[in-house]
Design a protein around this motif. Sequence first.
Motif: not given
Length: 286
Positions: A63-71, A102-115, A248-253
């Motif tokens: 259940t729930g919402t999955v937030t995916v940051f993807a190329a 690169d922008s997505l990675a920077a957002s993640i390390t900056g605290g953007a919520p993603a799964d 292309y790698p993928i991972v859970r955050l």
Amino acid sequence: MTTRTVPRTRRAARAVALGATVLLALSACSSPDGSSSAKQDSSGSASSSDASSSDASSSGKVTGTVTVFAAASLKESFTTLGKRFEKEHPGTTVTFSFGGSDSLAASITGGAPADVFASASPKTMAIVTDAGDASGTPATFVRNQLEIATPPGNPDRITSLKDLTRSGLKVVLCDKEVPCGAAAQKALGASGLKLTPVSYEQDVKAALTKVELKEADAAVVYKTDVRAADGKVKGVEFPESADAVNDYPIVRLKDAQSADAAEAFIALVRSAEGRKVLTGAGFLEP
């Protein structure tokens, strides 16, 4: 849990005392309308709410919402897989944020919520793993190869990477920090060519759009993007692209709010069903 044995005579005395204590406790905890509070007792028994949570997690329902940051190059394929995931798991929602890795990675390390994070290169994935924001080891699920995109009909008769260096030709590349841009630089370097583009774009879709709008004569993009353009551009293969194939790698955050759903989405991407969608879009087997 440690269990301690108590002598029989002492146990009898304690039982009487305990009974009296329990009666007093129940009387004290009762509310005016006769209801009582349900709390965890000293033996470690779970409350009713804990039991319900346990039952839900053991049921295997996602259940729930999955937030995916993807190329950006994954947009079409992941959108298809997202709809399939929601259909297979009623009650779930998949939301995407597509862009330059690169922008997505920077957002993640900056605290953007993603799964989930799906990157177009191990280098950009390393930004997230090195920051300690990934849970587990990233897995390569597909690969992608470059192609030259031209307007339909290829009016400038471009047939090779070298043709892009011709004087007067307006060529667009992805930014050097973006995986498709880094791959283009690698291919140019392998062939000993130097190319000055009219612009560097922040992601592969932006580079492709320049050609679609005829604001550029050519762009170096991925084969998958040429295919996704559905006839709006023409693809030109070049041999140097074989030296610049991206994994292309993928991972859970680590801070995933819907960890189980995130793992289930990654499982779909890596499944035979997911691979069929991805290879159908032009991606290569990992």
